[in-house]
Motif scaffolding. Structure first.
Motif, PDB file in Angstrom:
ATOM      1  N   MET A   1      17.006  18.510 -18.391  1.00 26.97           N
ATOM      2  CA  MET A   1      16.339  18.124 -17.159  1.00 26.97           C
ATOM      3  C   MET A   1      16.555  19.195 -16.087  1.00 26.97           C
ATOM      4  N   PRO A   2      15.524  19.511 -15.280  1.00 27.91           N
ATOM      5  CA  PRO A   2      15.706  20.497 -14.223  1.00 27.91           C
ATOM      6  C   PRO A   2      16.609  19.949 -13.135  1.00 27.91           C
ATOM      7  N   ASP A   3      17.326  20.869 -12.451  1.00 28.31           N
ATOM      8  CA  ASP A   3      18.149  20.410 -11.342  1.00 28.31           C
ATOM      9  C   ASP A   3      17.256  20.084 -10.152  1.00 28.31           C
ATOM     10  N   ASP A   4      17.871  19.464  -9.145  1.00 25.76           N
ATOM     11  CA  ASP A   4      17.088  18.990  -8.002  1.00 25.76           C
ATOM     12  C   ASP A   4      16.385  20.130  -7.283  1.00 25.76           C
ATOM     13  N   SER A   5      17.041  21.271  -7.152  1.00 27.34           N
ATOM     14  CA  SER A   5      16.438  22.387  -6.430  1.00 27.34           C
ATOM     15  C   SER A   5      15.229  22.944  -7.173  1.00 27.34           C
ATOM     16  N   ALA A   6      15.322  23.032  -8.511  1.00 30.84           N
ATOM     17  CA  ALA A   6      14.197  23.522  -9.304  1.00 30.84           C
ATOM     18  C   ALA A   6      13.022  22.556  -9.229  1.00 30.84           C
ATOM     19  N   ALA A   7      13.321  21.266  -9.309  1.00 28.13           N
ATOM     20  CA  ALA A   7      12.253  20.273  -9.220  1.00 28.13           C
ATOM     21  C   ALA A   7      11.606  20.291  -7.843  1.00 28.13           C
ATOM     22  N   ALA A   8      12.402  20.476  -6.801  1.00 30.62           N
ATOM     23  CA  ALA A   8      11.858  20.521  -5.444  1.00 30.62           C
ATOM     24  C   ALA A   8      10.966  21.744  -5.261  1.00 30.62           C
ATOM     25  N   ARG A   9      11.399  22.872  -5.803  1.00 37.59           N
ATOM     26  CA  ARG A   9      10.574  24.078  -5.699  1.00 37.59           C
ATOM     27  C   ARG A   9       9.264  23.896  -6.449  1.00 37.59           C
ATOM     28  N   ALA A  10       9.327  23.308  -7.636  1.00 39.15           N
ATOM     29  CA  ALA A  10       8.105  23.084  -8.403  1.00 39.15           C
ATOM     30  C   ALA A  10       7.142  22.169  -7.655  1.00 39.15           C
ATOM     31  N   ALA A  11       7.691  21.136  -7.014  1.00 37.09           N
ATOM     32  CA  ALA A  11       6.849  20.221  -6.246  1.00 37.09           C
ATOM     33  C   ALA A  11       6.197  20.934  -5.065  1.00 37.09           C
ATOM     34  N   ALA A  12       6.957  21.808  -4.405  1.00 38.20           N
ATOM     35  CA  ALA A  12       6.407  22.547  -3.271  1.00 38.20           C
ATOM     36  C   ALA A  12       5.315  23.509  -3.721  1.00 38.20           C
ATOM     37  N   GLU A  13       5.516  24.138  -4.885  1.00 36.21           N
ATOM     38  CA  GLU A  13       4.500  25.050  -5.410  1.00 36.21           C
ATOM     39  C   GLU A  13       3.210  24.301  -5.738  1.00 36.21           C
ATOM     40  N   GLU A  14       3.349  23.137  -6.342  1.00 36.55           N
ATOM     41  CA  GLU A  14       2.165  22.338  -6.663  1.00 36.55           C
ATOM     42  C   GLU A  14       1.449  21.898  -5.395  1.00 36.55           C
ATOM     43  N   GLU A  15       2.214  21.466  -4.402  1.00 35.14           N
ATOM     44  CA  GLU A  15       1.603  21.031  -3.140  1.00 35.14           C
ATOM     45  C   GLU A  15       0.830  22.173  -2.494  1.00 35.14           C
ATOM     46  N   SER A  16       1.401  23.372  -2.514  1.00 35.94           N
ATOM     47  CA  SER A  16       0.713  24.519  -1.925  1.00 35.94           C
ATOM     48  C   SER A  16      -0.582  24.826  -2.663  1.00 35.94           C
ATOM     49  N   ALA A  17      -0.538  24.826  -3.988  1.00 39.84           N
ATOM     50  CA  ALA A  17      -1.726  25.154  -4.774  1.00 39.84           C
ATOM     51  C   ALA A  17      -2.859  24.169  -4.543  1.00 39.84           C
TER      52      ALA A  17
END
Length: 299
Positions: free
Chosen positions: A1-17
């Motif tokens: 499972m990804p750590d919280d920081s990796a998951a948060a970054r992925a969510a931010a990247e998706e939101e931006s796109a």
């Protein structure tokens, strides 16, 4: 499972796109009777009288699932048009409501199924076959002799598959007698090796669903899995974020390894600290890298 920081970054990247407004095409043409059998065309943003522009064919991602259509990748198509490319953004039929038992689909969720067999493949093949005629009518600024296929995620898979139709099994209905006239393929975080994707449960085991579940997965893989459709003889580059949680780096590496074993060199551009969605996000540096890889093949 990804750590919280990796998951948060992925969510931010998706939101931006997904934050960019859709970019309307200059023209739309149908390649079939179904509402999803359409192609949007974007004229190159160049001076009048400029030479014909290379054609970039875009296949969108979204795990081959119906909620994700071509609109989410239109900002990327618009970026390519601003960079002087003629662009064809292809829609195709995707999966809808679950039609097979969840355990057979390889997932316990009730999410829409990934893709339709054989409809998704029928559509991509038909779109590519119809493209030269449609381009002449709807996008006269395009030079179809300089065509590059690109796609993101599930669309990256479809781009690789479309370029490999001449090496499909002889009984495949989509097989062509000769390679497509392409400058090359740029696959962005593609689901490019179905065996590895299934082991990693990529996108909720979307590749397993695409082929109709566990009962059909192995028999249909030779007709659908890019890692089994090699060598193609067509210049191919894969662009992959090392921090991609949706389609991990291991999938791209497995495809590149399969190509090498088949005697073909596939370019693999790995981007540090980049996840899944920056590759199609015009606000991200990774998207500029993707556009440059396309330009390297097209110009």
């Amino acid at each position: 499972m990804p750590d919280d920081s990796a998951a948060a970054r992925a969510a931010a990247e998706e939101e931006s796109a997904f934050s960019h407004p859709p970019v309307d095409p200059d023209a739309t043409a149908a390649y079939g009777d179904h509402p999803d059998q359409v192609i949007d065309f974007y004229a190159p943003r160049a001076d009048a009288g400029a030479p014909l522009a290379p054609l970039v064919v875009v296949l969108h991602g979204g795990a081959w699932r119906a909620p994700y259509d071509r609109r989410h990748i239109t900002p990327f198509a618009g970026l390519l048009a601003r960079r002087g490319f003629a662009v064809a953004n292809v829609e195709y039929r995707r999966g809808g409501e679950p039609q097979i038992p969840a355990q057979n689909a390889g997932t316990g969720s009730a999410a829409p199924l990934a893709g339709r067999w054989p409809d998704t493949f029928d559509d991509v093949a038909a779109a590519l076959d119809a493209l030269p005629t449609l381009v002449r009518a709807s996008l006269p600024q395009a030079d179809a002799r300089r065509t590059v296929l690109t796609g993101h995620s599930a669309g990256g898979h479809l781009a690789l598959w479309a370029a490999a139709r001449h090496v499909l099994p002889p009984d495949a209905p989509w097989r062509t007698e000769r390679p497509a006239l392409l400058r090359g393929v740029v696959a962005l975080a593609p689901i490019a090796d179905f065996e590895v994707a299934a082991k990693l449960d990529v996108c909720g085991n979307a590749s397993l669903q695409l082929l109709g579940g566990t009962n059909h997965f192995e028999e249909r893989r030779p007709y659908a899995d890019p890692a089994l459709l090699l060598p193609t003889g067509i210049a191919t580059t894969v662009v992959q974020g090392r921090a991609d949680l949706d389609v991990p780096q291991a999938v791209a590496e497995a495809y590149a390894d399969a190509a090498a074993k088949a005697g073909e060199m596939v370019g693999l551009t790995l981007l540090e600290d980049v996840g899944h969605f920056p590759l199609i996000d015009p606000a991200a540096d990774a998207c500029a890298v993707a556009a440059e890889e396309i330009a390297q093949l097209a110009w």
